[in-house]
Each structure stands twice: as C-alpha cells, then as structure tokens.
Design a protein around this motif. Structure first.
Motif, PDB file in Angstrom:
ATOM      1  N   GLU A 504     -27.383  48.232  69.199  1.00 12.93           N
ATOM      2  CA  GLU A 504     -28.690  47.642  69.519  1.00 12.93           C
ATOM      3  C   GLU A 504     -29.779  48.680  69.738  1.00 12.93           C
ATOM      4  O   GLU A 504     -30.971  48.345  69.720  1.00 12.93           O
ATOM      5  N   ALA A 505     -29.418  49.934  69.967  1.00 10.38           N
ATOM      6  CA  ALA A 505     -30.403  50.968  70.332  1.00 10.38           C
ATOM      7  C   ALA A 505     -31.409  51.216  69.215  1.00 10.38           C
ATOM      8  O   ALA A 505     -31.037  51.369  68.051  1.00 10.38           O
ATOM      9  N   LYS A 506     -32.686  51.269  69.603  1.00 13.92           N
ATOM     10  CA  LYS A 506     -33.757  51.565  68.652  1.00 13.92           C
ATOM     11  C   LYS A 506     -34.498  52.849  69.034  1.00 13.92           C
ATOM     12  O   LYS A 506     -35.162  53.449  68.191  1.00 13.92           O
ATOM     13  N   LEU A 512     -29.097  55.327  77.863  1.00 12.24           N
ATOM     14  CA  LEU A 512     -28.131  55.449  76.775  1.00 12.24           C
ATOM     15  C   LEU A 512     -27.347  56.748  76.902  1.00 12.24           C
ATOM     16  O   LEU A 512     -26.118  56.766  76.738  1.00 12.24           O
ATOM     17  N   THR A 513     -28.036  57.824  77.228  1.00 11.93           N
ATOM     18  CA  THR A 513     -27.366  59.117  77.405  1.00 11.93           C
ATOM     19  C   THR A 513     -26.341  59.046  78.533  1.00 11.93           C
ATOM     20  O   THR A 513     -25.225  59.567  78.417  1.00 11.93           O
ATOM     21  N   ARG A 539     -28.523  48.490  58.051  1.00  7.94           N
ATOM     22  CA  ARG A 539     -29.027  49.862  57.895  1.00  7.94           C
ATOM     23  C   ARG A 539     -29.858  49.957  56.618  1.00  7.94           C
ATOM     24  O   ARG A 539     -29.390  49.648  55.536  1.00  7.94           O
ATOM     25  N   THR A 540     -31.092  50.424  56.764  1.00  3.38           N
ATOM     26  CA  THR A 540     -31.983  50.559  55.606  1.00  3.38           C
ATOM     27  C   THR A 540     -32.008  51.981  55.059  1.00  3.38           C
ATOM     28  O   THR A 540     -32.485  52.209  53.955  1.00  3.38           O
ATOM     29  N   LEU A 548     -29.766  56.863  64.839  1.00  4.71           N
ATOM     30  CA  LEU A 548     -29.912  57.190  66.260  1.00  4.71           C
ATOM     31  C   LEU A 548     -28.565  57.292  66.969  1.00  4.71           C
ATOM     32  O   LEU A 548     -28.345  58.180  67.798  1.00  4.71           O
ATOM     33  N   MET A 549     -27.623  56.414  66.657  1.00  5.99           N
ATOM     34  CA  MET A 549     -26.321  56.402  67.336  1.00  5.99           C
ATOM     35  C   MET A 549     -25.566  57.706  67.116  1.00  5.99           C
ATOM     36  O   MET A 549     -24.859  58.197  68.002  1.00  5.99           O
ATOM     37  N   LEU A 550     -25.707  58.282  65.903  1.00  9.78           N
ATOM     38  CA  LEU A 550     -25.044  59.557  65.619  1.00  9.78           C
ATOM     39  C   LEU A 550     -25.702  60.701  66.398  1.00  9.78           C
ATOM     40  O   LEU A 550     -25.018  61.538  67.007  1.00  9.78           O
ATOM     41  N   ILE A 551     -27.007  60.717  66.361  1.00 12.03           N
ATOM     42  CA  ILE A 551     -27.754  61.815  66.998  1.00 12.03           C
ATOM     43  C   ILE A 551     -27.541  61.836  68.503  1.00 12.03           C
ATOM     44  O   ILE A 551     -27.245  62.873  69.097  1.00 12.03           O
TER      45      ILE A 551
END
Length: 619
Positions: A504-506, A512-513, A539-540, A548-551
């Motif tokens: 869900e994170a944008k 989140l961290t 995912r576009t 973002l989830m990876l980073i």
C-alpha cells in the motif's frame, strides 16, 4: 440449505404446463386418459406432477365428479415381485377408503379388493397360481388364500362348511373362485376392470394415478410396473400421469427384450402405446435459470430475516409474470432483478450473482440447466460460506461461487490452477490474473486456459476477478473435492502486516521504516518479495512508488539489495518510465540495473537520457 424434495412452489414457470395438463384431464370428462411427463433426472418431473394434482383439487364438483389421487412410487418397491402387485393394492385400498361407510358401495369395494388380491397372488405364480386354477389349497400360499377368504373352501380336505355358511356364500357371490366353475385369467381381469369402472361411476370419482420415480428403478422393476399399469389403463373415470425419462424407458425395454434384436422404434412404441398425451418438462433457458437462482437466493434471505416476506411474494409474482411474457422480449435482466432489492446492497449483490451464474450453469455440459444440480450447486456454496467464518476466512459469496463453478464445470482447469497456488506467492496465481485481463480485452488465452472454450471466457469475466486474491482460502474450503498442499507459509503475523504495508505504501516515512526494522532481516526480506509479487498487476514501471518497497527495505537491510536487483531486472524495458529513475539513481546498489537498462535498445530515449547524467557525473 435448499431441500431436494418435490414442491408445488413454482419458481420455474411450470405452472403453465401444470394448468394445461389439469385441463386435459378435466376435458376427458370421465373418458380414460394417460399422460406421460418426460424429462431427465432432476428436471422437475415430480414437482410438476404435484402441481397437476394441486390444480385438479380445485376442479372438484362433489355432485358430479371429484378427483381422487393415488401416488405410486415403484422405487419404494424395488423388489421385482413387490412392484408388480403394490399398485393394485394401493388402488384397492383407495377405493375402499372412498366407499367408506356407504352401505352397498363398501361391500362392493371389499369384493373388488378381494379380486385384486387374487390377481396379485396369481402374479406370484407357483403355488398361488396352482391354487387359483384348481380351487384346491396348494402349499403354504394356498392355505393363506383360503384363510383370507380368497378361495371357496368347499374344495380341499379341510374345507367343511355348515349349511348356514354355504347359503351365505351363495348369496354373497363375489365372482371369486367357486366350485366346479370354469376358470380363466383373462376373464378375471375383465371382471375386475368392469367392477372397478362401475364402482368409480357410483362413487362419482375420477381415479388419478400418479406414477413417479419410474426412472430410478432397475429395468426389471420399471417394466413390471408398466405391465401392472396395463391392468388399470383405459378404464372409464381413470387417469394416469406417468413421470419418467423416455430414454430410460427405452433402455429398460431393450434390456427386457434382450436377444430379440429389438429396434429403436419398437422400444419407443412400447411406451407410446401406454401414453396418449406426451408432455415434456420445459428445459430451462438463461431467463428461467436467472429467475430460479434469484428466487432461491431471495427465499434464503427471507428465511434469514434479511428480506421481507411481502417483498419476496412481490418478487415471485413479478418474476413469474416476466417469464410468462418472455416471448414478447421481456427478458429477466440484471436491472429487473436489482429492482427487487429496493436499494439493499446485500440483496443487489445476490441478484448480480444470479445474473452471472445463470448463463454458465445453463450452457455448461456439467449442469445443463438442471434445476436439481443448480440447487445442489448453491447448497455447496452456502455450506462453504458457513464453514469459512469459524476458520477466520473472509471471502465473499461471489468468490466462493465463481471458484466452485470452475470445479463443477471445468475440473481439469480448476486442478491446474490449484497446482499453481503456493505459499511463496501468497496464494496468487499470476497466470489467472493475466487470463482475466486477456479475456476482458478479447485477447487469446495461454495455457492452461483454452481459447476455444466459450465457458472459460465467460468464467474469466465473471465477477469478482480471482487473479489478484489469495486462492488458498478457497481451496481450503474445497477440500471436499481435493486436498491441497500449499507448502509452509513462513511469514509471521508481523511479517504479513509489513507485506501489506509495503503493497500500500506510496511515500516513504518513519512509520514504514520502523515497521521494517521491527520485523528483522529475515521477515523483512520475505515481506519485500511477497509485496513485489502482490503489486505486479498494478505496477506501471513509471512511478516512484512502483519501486518504493525495494528501496525502503534495502535502506534498512542492505543485504536484500541482491534480491532487489534481481526483481528490477525482470522489468519490461519498453514500459519503463522516467519517473522511477531519480529514486533508483540515489541507490548505489541500483547502478548495475540502470546500466543494463540503458544498454537495452528497447528503452525509451527519454528514459535513457534521464539515466545518462548520472553516468556522466561518474566520469
């Protein structure tokens, strides 16, 4: 749950056929008539028979004619000899009951019953037949015939009567066995028919015999029943309504005449000679199936207190009218069904379910519009729904119905999809998602889906889409059809919560961290991988939130950057947009990925230029 018994409640618009059949019987005006109601197993023959009886009860005129019913189910007398004689006994008992205490008529009814008992015993053959034709009690059955008054006891060693008994016997001549009389079975049958016809006339009743479940019997029992029916057919003030599958009767006739090289037309003619008026149970089309499923669902909602009884009565009446007027083009549309809901969203969802299921259940070879199978289908869906809540499973009825529809109508495809469900993918099947998208766009389908099967296309388009949801709960509830092993789910509760948060994170944030840090290295890596899979359909490859989830995970646990690079290298290069480049340029571990993208000839030139400033700055 919906029971599987016959009913006079008409959800299938069978009332029109029942009215027509009852009118035919009424118009016979005492002349004998036989009606055959044909239809496959579960088509609604028994319900239609009951509706005919209900209509006839409303046509009684006691001074002229009343309809009296005998319902004979040969399946209950599966034994060959029992079935042959049970019908005669039921008819005799019914006539005796109707005669009641009416002097004269009761005596005649008793005599008729005795004659029926003789015919039943003769059908047994052996000792009974020998006793009947000789007048002498032969063996145990012969002695029983004497005991029950079926034999003139002047014949035989112990058959002594006093003068009073003999005079009474002569006076009360009931047409049964008499000493020194010539005996003829055809004559006995004729006298029985004459006596029954006369008694029905005096009682002013029409005897209607309903024969049901004939196609559940063994072939010998079915033929035996039909042979017994012949004794009663074409007697004035009698009517037969025989419910049976024509194909089954033909098969039973072939077995009965095995070895005679019987032809198809002979097998057909055998039944046709017994039936004057053939009626077929109407086959359900999409309109009828929608109405049937919708009314079943509304009936359940009414029983559960979720739908008012008066609204249900109105829905039933308007649906019945809509089906009667369907020939005018007034079809049972979703808009029509939703009109019953009066704005209730839960009822609207049920009507959408009926609208979606009906075409598939009607056209599927596995169900073929069979009312009994549709009812069983819904019973299974609601049973699984009731099993879901105690196990902490949250699934809507539509998802349960869609999956069970695949199990019922395309079991091979259901098994193939079930084998693709794993814990590592969180129960999602990417091939299913892609197939649902392709079907919506009218594109060809890939294995294991068949492009040539219209059912598959329709099923994929049925709401809700299943490609993006965890199928494990659905498969767990379908353990009555197969046992599924999904492997070990090694995410903890906290890990699952992080997985959902990453999906869900944008934007990045301290919350989140903190969540990534709290679960630890192993769970964070698992959650990142699962979240990446779950996000695939949305995912576009053009927005920063796509990566973002990876980073964010690699910021906390840099050791997961190897896995992150592997996931990024699966990108469709032609779809990559410049929006994700700045975020990745800020991550040292992403340089190798950006270099490979830049070297790919399929990359958009604008994206390539967005990558180049970083490369120049390094030189």
């Amino acid at each position: 749950m919906w029971h599987d018994n016959e009913t006079t409640v008409d959800y299938l618009n069978f009332g029109i056929v029942a009215d027509a059949c009852a009118k035919l019987l009424q118009q016979a005006r005492g002349e004998p008539i036989s009606v055959g109601i044909s239809g496959g197993w579960g088509a609604g023959k028994s319900s239609l028979v009951r509706m005919v009886g209900q209509r006839l009860e409303g046509l009684n005129k006691p001074d002229e004619n009343s309809y009296v019913f005998v319902t004979f189910n040969p399946w209950l007398y599966q034994d060959f000899d029992s079935a042959r004689s049970a019908l005669l006994q039921l008819v005799g008992d019914k006539v005796l009951q109707e005669a009641g205490e009416r002097e004269g008529l009761r005596d005649k009814a008793i005599k008729l019953l005795k004659r029926i008992n003789v015919l039943r015993l003769v059908q047994l053959g052996g000792e009974a037949a020998a006793t009947y034709f000789t007048g002498v009690p032969v063996g145990m059955i012969g002695r029983a015939m004497k005991k029950f008054g079926l034999l003139d006891s002047d014949n035989g060693d112990d058959g002594k009567k006093d003068e009073k008994d003999k005079k009474e016997a002569d006076k009360n001549d009931d047409g049964l066995l008499k000493k020194a009389e010539p005996l003829s079975l055809p004559n006995e049958i004729h006298e029985f028919r004459v006596a029954l016809e006369a008694l029905l006339e005096e009682l002013k009743i029409t005897l209607v015999v309903f024969v049901d479940d004939l196609d559940r019997c063994l072939p010998k029992t079915a033929i035996s029943t039909l042979e017994s029916i012949r004794l009663l057919l074409f007697i004035k003030r009698s009517a037969f309504v025989i419910a049976a599958d024509n194909d089954f009767i033909k098969g039973a006739v072939r077995i009965h005449f095995a070895g005679t090289e019987i032809k198809d037309e002979v097998a057909t003619n055998y039944f046709d000679k017994l039936i004057q008026v053939p009626l077929h149970v109407p086959r359900l089309g999409v309109n009828e199936a929608k109405a049937y499923i919708a009314l079943l669902l509304l009936q359940r909602a009414c029983q559960d207190g979720a739908f008012a009884e008066d609204k249900f009565a109105d829905a039933q009446a308007s649906t019945s009218k809509r089906l009667r007027d369907a020939w005018r083009g007034d079809s049972v549309t979703l808009e029509f069904l939703e009109g019953h809901a009066a704005g209730d969203e839960d009822i609207i969802e049920l009507m959408r379910l009926a609208d979606g299921l009906a075409p598939l259940l009607t056209r599927s070879v596995a169900v073929d519009g069979n009312p009994r199978l549709m009812k069983r289908f819904l019973n299974t869906v609601f049973l699984r729904s009731s099993l879901a809540e105690p196990q902490g499973i949250e699934l809507n009825l539509q998802a349960l119905a869609k999956w069970h529809l695949l199990e019922r109508c395309a079991p091979t495809l259901a098994s193939a999809l079930a084998n693709l469900v794993t814990s590592e993918q969180d129960g999602r099947v990417d091939k299913l998602r892609l197939a649902e998208e392709a079907s919506a766009d009218g594109k060809p389908l890939e294995e294991p889906f068949s492009t040539s099967d219209p059912f598959v296309f329709q099923w994929l388009g049925l709401a809700p889409p299943l490609g993006e949801i965890d199928l494990r709960p659905l498969l767990h509830l379908s353990r009555d059809t197969a046992t599924r092993d999904f492997g070990v789910d090694d995410l903890t509760t906290a890990g699952r919560e992080l997985r959902d948060a990453l999906v869900e994170a944008k934007t990045r944030g301290q919350q989140l961290t903190a969540a990534i840090t709290a679960v630890g290295e192993v769970q964070a890596g698992l959650a990142m991988g699962r979240a990446w899979v779950l996000k695939a359909s949305k995912r576009t490859w053009k927005k920063a939130e796509d990566v973002l989830m990876l980073i964010e995970t690699c910021k906390v646990f840099q050791q997961h950057s190897v896995k992150a690079k592997e996931l990024l290298l699966t990108a469709p290069v032609a779809q990559i947009g410049a929006g994700i480049i700045p975020e990745l340029q800020a991550q040292p571990w992403a340089k190798d990925v950006l270099d490979k993208w830049s070297a790919d000839g399929g990359l958009d030139p604008k994206v390539k230029r967005a990558i180049e400033p970083m490369d120049k700055g390094k030189n």
